[in-house]
Design a protein around this motif. Structure first.
Motif, PDB file in Angstrom:
ATOM      1  N   SER A 256       2.386   1.642  -3.577  1.00  0.00           N
ATOM      2  CA  SER A 256       1.326   1.859  -4.585  1.00  0.00           C
ATOM      3  C   SER A 256       1.001   3.337  -4.342  1.00  0.00           C
ATOM      4  O   SER A 256       0.826   4.084  -5.455  1.00  0.00           O
TER       5      SER A 256
ATOM      6  N   HIS B  90       5.261  -2.736  -5.722  1.00  0.00           N
ATOM      7  CA  HIS B  90       3.909  -2.846  -5.512  1.00  0.00           C
ATOM      8  C   HIS B  90       3.190  -3.963  -6.244  1.00  0.00           C
ATOM      9  O   HIS B  90       2.568  -5.128  -5.440  1.00  0.00           O
TER      10      HIS B  90
ATOM     11  N   ARG C  42       0.823  -1.191  -0.016  1.00  0.00           N
ATOM     12  CA  ARG C  42       0.048   0.135  -0.062  1.00  0.00           C
ATOM     13  C   ARG C  42       0.933   1.270   0.017  1.00  0.00           C
ATOM     14  O   ARG C  42       0.402   2.288  -0.635  1.00  0.00           O
TER      15      ARG C  42
ATOM     16  N   SER D  39       2.391  -7.687  -4.493  1.00  0.00           N
ATOM     17  CA  SER D  39       0.804  -7.953  -4.707  1.00  0.00           C
ATOM     18  C   SER D  39       0.700  -9.564  -5.509  1.00  0.00           C
ATOM     19  O   SER D  39      -0.014 -10.369  -4.890  1.00  0.00           O
TER      20      SER D  39
ATOM     21  N   ARG E  73     -14.002  -4.178   5.441  1.00  0.00           N
ATOM     22  CA  ARG E  73     -12.949  -5.077   5.148  1.00  0.00           C
ATOM     23  C   ARG E  73     -11.762  -5.475   6.323  1.00  0.00           C
ATOM     24  O   ARG E  73     -11.826  -4.374   7.087  1.00  0.00           O
TER      25      ARG E  73
ATOM     26  N   GLY F 203      -3.952  -2.698 -13.878  1.00  0.00           N
ATOM     27  CA  GLY F 203      -2.801  -2.562 -13.258  1.00  0.00           C
ATOM     28  C   GLY F 203      -1.587  -2.991 -13.931  1.00  0.00           C
ATOM     29  O   GLY F 203      -0.463  -2.445 -13.947  1.00  0.00           O
ATOM     30  N   PHE F 204      -1.690  -4.499 -14.238  1.00  0.00           N
ATOM     31  CA  PHE F 204      -0.763  -5.187 -14.934  1.00  0.00           C
ATOM     32  C   PHE F 204      -0.040  -4.538 -16.004  1.00  0.00           C
ATOM     33  O   PHE F 204       1.246  -4.205 -16.177  1.00  0.00           O
TER      34      PHE F 204
ATOM     35  N   VAL G 287      -9.477  -1.581  -4.837  1.00  0.00           N
ATOM     36  CA  VAL G 287      -9.877  -1.358  -3.364  1.00  0.00           C
ATOM     37  C   VAL G 287     -10.996  -0.322  -2.980  1.00  0.00           C
ATOM     38  O   VAL G 287     -11.549  -0.412  -2.174  1.00  0.00           O
TER      39      VAL G 287
ATOM     40  N   HIS H  26      -7.674   0.944 -12.279  1.00  0.00           N
ATOM     41  CA  HIS H  26      -7.201  -0.082 -11.542  1.00  0.00           C
ATOM     42  C   HIS H  26      -7.681   0.193  -9.704  1.00  0.00           C
ATOM     43  O   HIS H  26      -8.068  -0.616  -9.310  1.00  0.00           O
TER      44      HIS H  26
ATOM     45  N   ILE I 264      -9.818 -10.633  -4.416  1.00  0.00           N
ATOM     46  CA  ILE I 264      -8.742 -10.826  -5.656  1.00  0.00           C
ATOM     47  C   ILE I 264      -9.412 -11.802  -6.558  1.00  0.00           C
ATOM     48  O   ILE I 264      -9.078 -11.982  -7.607  1.00  0.00           O
TER      49      ILE I 264
ATOM     50  N   PHE J  79      -0.640 -12.334  -3.488  1.00  0.00           N
ATOM     51  CA  PHE J  79      -2.325 -12.716  -3.682  1.00  0.00           C
ATOM     52  C   PHE J  79      -2.230 -13.954  -4.772  1.00  0.00           C
ATOM     53  O   PHE J  79      -3.176 -14.567  -4.886  1.00  0.00           O
TER      54      PHE J  79
HETATM   55  C1  HEM Z   1       1.351  -6.271 -11.627  1.00  0.00           C
HETATM   56  C2  HEM Z   1       0.612  -5.223 -11.565  1.00  0.00           C
HETATM   57  C3  HEM Z   1      -0.162  -4.856 -10.316  1.00  0.00           C
HETATM   58  C4  HEM Z   1      -0.796  -5.929  -9.406  1.00  0.00           C
HETATM   59  C5  HEM Z   1      -0.906  -7.307  -9.602  1.00  0.00           C
HETATM   60  C6  HEM Z   1      -1.467  -4.975  -8.706  1.00  0.00           C
HETATM   61  C7  HEM Z   1      -2.373  -5.588  -7.830  1.00  0.00           C
HETATM   62  C8  HEM Z   1      -3.168  -4.735  -6.743  1.00  0.00           C
HETATM   63  C9  HEM Z   1      -3.650  -5.270  -5.710  1.00  0.00           C
HETATM   64  C10 HEM Z   1      -3.938  -6.757  -5.396  1.00  0.00           C
HETATM   65  C11 HEM Z   1      -4.268  -3.982  -4.849  1.00  0.00           C
HETATM   66  C12 HEM Z   1      -4.995  -4.347  -3.519  1.00  0.00           C
HETATM   67  C13 HEM Z   1      -4.114  -4.313  -2.741  1.00  0.00           C
HETATM   68  C14 HEM Z   1      -4.740  -4.132  -1.236  1.00  0.00           C
HETATM   69  O1  HEM Z   1      -5.249  -5.228  -0.728  1.00  0.00           O
HETATM   70  O2  HEM Z   1      -4.744  -3.196  -0.486  1.00  0.00           O
HETATM   71  C15 HEM Z   1      -3.735  -2.868  -5.443  1.00  0.00           C
HETATM   72  C16 HEM Z   1      -4.079  -1.850  -5.010  1.00  0.00           C
HETATM   73  C17 HEM Z   1      -3.438  -0.702  -5.558  1.00  0.00           C
HETATM   74  N1  HEM Z   1      -2.560  -0.412  -6.865  1.00  0.00           N
HETATM   75 FE1  HEM Z   1      -2.085  -1.955  -7.887  1.00  0.00          FE
HETATM   76  N2  HEM Z   1      -1.410  -3.636  -8.765  1.00  0.00           N
HETATM   77  C18 HEM Z   1      -0.521  -3.505 -10.050  1.00  0.00           C
HETATM   78  C19 HEM Z   1       0.043  -2.265 -10.580  1.00  0.00           C
HETATM   79  C20 HEM Z   1      -0.069  -1.058  -9.915  1.00  0.00           C
HETATM   80  C21 HEM Z   1       0.243   0.050 -10.676  1.00  0.00           C
HETATM   81  C22 HEM Z   1       1.433   0.139 -11.932  1.00  0.00           C
HETATM   82  C23 HEM Z   1       0.028   1.240  -9.816  1.00  0.00           C
HETATM   83  C24 HEM Z   1       0.179   2.695 -10.132  1.00  0.00           C
HETATM   84  C25 HEM Z   1       1.361   3.262 -10.451  1.00  0.00           C
HETATM   85  C26 HEM Z   1      -0.924   0.472  -8.863  1.00  0.00           C
HETATM   86  C27 HEM Z   1      -1.454   1.350  -8.017  1.00  0.00           C
HETATM   87  C28 HEM Z   1      -2.413   0.824  -6.797  1.00  0.00           C
HETATM   88  C29 HEM Z   1      -3.122   1.669  -5.852  1.00  0.00           C
HETATM   89  C30 HEM Z   1      -2.771   3.180  -5.580  1.00  0.00           C
HETATM   90  C31 HEM Z   1      -3.724   0.747  -5.084  1.00  0.00           C
HETATM   91  C32 HEM Z   1      -4.629   1.108  -3.745  1.00  0.00           C
HETATM   92  C33 HEM Z   1      -3.858   1.266  -2.597  1.00  0.00           C
HETATM   93  C34 HEM Z   1      -3.514  -0.370  -2.189  1.00  0.00           C
HETATM   94  O3  HEM Z   1      -4.526  -0.929  -1.594  1.00  0.00           O
HETATM   95  O4  HEM Z   1      -2.374  -0.754  -2.373  1.00  0.00           O
HETATM   96  N3  HEM Z   1      -1.069  -0.579  -8.914  1.00  0.00           N
HETATM   97  N4  HEM Z   1      -3.074  -3.182  -6.574  1.00  0.00           N
END
Ligand code: HEM
Ligand code: FES
Lengths: 348, 147
Positions: A54, A98, A51, A102, B108, A137-138, A186, A181, B137, A106
């Protein structure tokens, strides 16, 4: 042209800039960990990393995307542009941390490949509420990776600035994917609306900044120059241009920088050979027109970078009639020497 | 920048000005049962004194709590073991059929610890109600507790 311009002090500035980026990131991460510890102590270390990295990456992405239009609107932001690349690479690393954490957290325990699992562990692609939000996101992360890898000047030279610029426009697509994403991820499961408000405010601010900057640029491009004579157009009075500075004019779809250097007026193509920076917004330092973006330099009379550099831009013919500057928009081949034009009143 | 590049930037941002708000708003509208705005409301810490209903499994304990005049309600949720899916949300359903779009989202949780969520008063009582633990997820229900 990778040798640095230490004479104009770019290196000190570069270090300062890097220091500020590092200090900002470290402060953010410490604060994030502190607040999590106070308000949500049950969070595991891995989740904290996921978190904090990200959210910091998203903040940096907003800053990166705001720098361009801010510089168009107000030149005092130009120092930010100078080292935007480091900000971009830092942002990519945070996003990658991040993403990797993740995937490990997961998807590593299932019986399908973790990368495949990102796309198929949830297959509700037809539902907005339950959309597999990790897929955008990926894809965004892959785009950001390509940007980070090709951000070095080595690639700029090997890909041609035009292709490189086109490639780097994909960052806007990456931004839109990141927004979705977060919105489809979330935010769907979080009752606190703070994140929605932040995402919405961030996006609207970027849209407004970019549209304002575009509007301003459009004005320059569409300004009408009506006085014409023998292929020359009248652009402005000599007194409109300060010494060591320029004014930019768009004549027949091309922008030309008209510079005043000591007692002479010169004109060169406005587009820097490095990344297309606006040469007419720079100034003359040590006798050279210096690009405001990263400091590439060109001699005013021939548009050539001083040795050992080899960059060249087009030059244009200038004449002065009754203290008015007349410009011929027909470019000479890049690097062609011009005498410039001198006012009768100079030196009197 | 060349003029073409400037035009392309302008077109891209005109498109973004249209698509981003549409994307954000439509995603916001489908948030299930989004609650009235309470931006910086800290997580509730104080337990209400009366336990009205209780249920559990070997992994979780759930207690529906209220006050003496039954005007406020809470769910106290305790993870007895560490969760293997770190993306768990709790939904409330009546009956047996569960779909996240139509169920009531309670909140949550993380993989460990104790949580308190405020609840809407439920005049029909909690007997027969189910709490579903949902892994968003992998889009699957991981457990459930019946009262
Ligand atoms: C392989 C690529 C990615 C995967 C597998 C992924 C996966 C995830 C997952 C599983 C969550 C929820 C996490 C939680 O339980 O809090 C999340 C949240 C989030 N992701 Fe990603 N993400 C990816 C790429 C990115 C990228 C490139 C960015 C931005 C530059 C990003 C920004 C965020 C933000 C801001 C959140 C909300 C805050 C958080 O819960 O971490 N993600 N992502
Ligand atoms: S020095 Fe980089 S664009 Fe001019």
């Amino acid at each position: 042209m990778s040798v640095s311009y230490s004479a104009v002090g770019w290196n000190r500035q570069k270090k300062l800039y890097d220091g500020i980026i590092a200090a900002f990131c470290i402060t953010y991460l410490i604060l994030f960990a502190g607040f999590t510890w106070i308000f949500n102590a049950q969070v595991t270390f891995e989740t904290l990393i996921i978190r904090s990295a990200s959210t910091l990456a998203v903040i940096l992405l907003h800053i990166i995307l705001a720098i361009g239009p801010l510089c168009r609107l107000q030149s005092k932001f130009l120092p930010l542009l100078y080292n935007r690349r480091h900000l971009g690479v830092t942002m990519f690393f945070l996003a990658a941390i991040h993403g990797v954490f993740s995937i490990l957290q997961f998807h590593a325990l299932g019986n399908i490949h973790p990368l495949l699992s990102v796309f198929v562990s949830n297959t509700n692609y037809d539902s907005l509420a339950a959309f597999p939000f990790q897929a955008p996101g990926f894809i965004a992360l892959i785009i950001l990776m390509i940007m980070a890898v090709t951000s070095h000047d080595f690639w700029l030279h090997n890909l041609s600035p035009r292709l490189w610029k086109t490639l780097h426009m994909f960052v806007y697509m990456a931004y839109a994917l990141v927004v979705m994403h977060v919105m489809l991820g979330v935010i769907q499961y979080e009752q606190n609306p703070l994140l929605v408000i932040l995402v919405f405010t961030g996006s609207i601010s970027l849209i407004v900044l970019h549209l304002l900057a575009a509007q301003k640029e459009r004005k320059t491009d569409e300004a009408k120059l009506t006085a014409k004579q023998d292929g020359f157009v009248m652009v402005c009075k000599i007194t409109d241009i300060e010494n060591t500075r320029a004014k930019i004019f768009c004549v027949e779809k091309e922008r030309i920088a008209v510079y005043r250097h000591e007692d002479r007026i010169y004109a060169i193509h406005n587009v820097c050979k490095h990344q297309g920076g606006p040469l007419g917004e720079g100034r003359i330092l040590d006798g050279c027109i210096t690009c405001p973006w990263h400091g590439y330099q060109y001699l005013p009379h021939n548009g050539q970078s001083p040795p050992p550099f080899k960059e060249k831009v087009s030059t244009y013919a200038i004449k002065i009639i009754h203290e008015e500057i007349w410009l011929n928009p027909q470019p000479f081949p890049e690097g062609t020497t011009q005498t410039g034009a001198k006012s009768d009143n100079y030196g009197q | 920048m060349t003029k073409n590049l400037r035009i392309r930037h302008r077109q891209i941002w005109a498109l973004m000005a249209l698509l981003l708000p549409i994307g954000i708003l439509s995603a916001w509208l489908v948030i299930p049962n989004h609650e009235p705005v309470k931006i910086l409301k800290p997580r509730e810490q104080v337990l209400l004194p009366v336990i009205a209903y209780t249920a559990g499994t070997e992994h979780f304990q759930a207690r529906v709590r209220t006050n003496t005049d039954r005007s406020a309600w809470q769910l106290e949720w305790i993870n007895k073991t560490i969760l293997t899916t770190p993306s768990a949300v709790i939904y409330k359903i009546k009956g047996e059929t569960f779909a996240p779009e139509s169920a009531e989202l309670i909140g949550r949780i993380e993989t460990q610890g104790r949580y308190i969520f405020s609840l809407q008063p439920d005049s029909t009582g909690w007997v027969g109600t189910r709490l579903i633990l949902y892994d968003f997820i992998h889009a699957q229900r991981t457990d459930s507790i019946k009262f």
